[in-house]
Design an enzyme around this catalytic site. Structure first.
Site: not given
Length: 137
Positions: A60, A47, A49
């Site tokens: 994903e 991930n 951010e």
């Protein structure tokens, strides 16, 4: 909860390695994903951010983007690792992105203590919006 099948251990290890590189200064929720193509190629993501929260990207979808960029179009499984106490499934946006290429995707989520949950994407997204949904007269 079921144990991760031993043949998927390389995917878990790759997801863990990707998770170590996650950029999650806001949620502090680090996620790694390893996506397995129907050809046996593996693609990883973490991930990423952003201070503008909607601009962040889940592990994903990072893995899916890497796969698409490499020419892969069909996938059989994904392994997701987090630091959460319980195995964590993909979010709704990731489910929608994955169903475009792998409606029967096998999903494994693994917690730090090795507990594993398994779902099919069809279980998590039983009535998906697909290209067929765009058909009209």
């Amino acid at each position: 909860m079921t144990p991760l099948p031993s043949q998927h251990e390389p995917l878990r290890q790759a997801a863990d390695a990707a998770r170590a590189n996650a950029w999650a200064p806001y949620s502090r929720f680090h996620v790694g994903a390893a996506l397995d193509s129907d050809e046996g190629r593996m693609f990883v993501g973490c991930n990423v951010e952003n201070a503008s929260y909607p601009a962040g990207t889940c592990a994903e979808r990072v893995a899916l983007g890497a796969a698409i960029a490499a020419g892969a179009r069909q996938f059989v499984r994904i392994v997701i690792t987090t630091e959460a106490a319980d195995p964590t499934p993909p979010c709704g946006i990731c489910r929608q992105a994955l169903v475009e290429f792998a409606p029967m995707l096998e999903i494994f989520a693994v917690s730090p203590d090795g507990r594993t949950a398994r779902w099919s994407l069809a279980e998590l997204l039983p009535v998906p919006f697909t290209p067929a949904s765009l058909a009209h007269d």
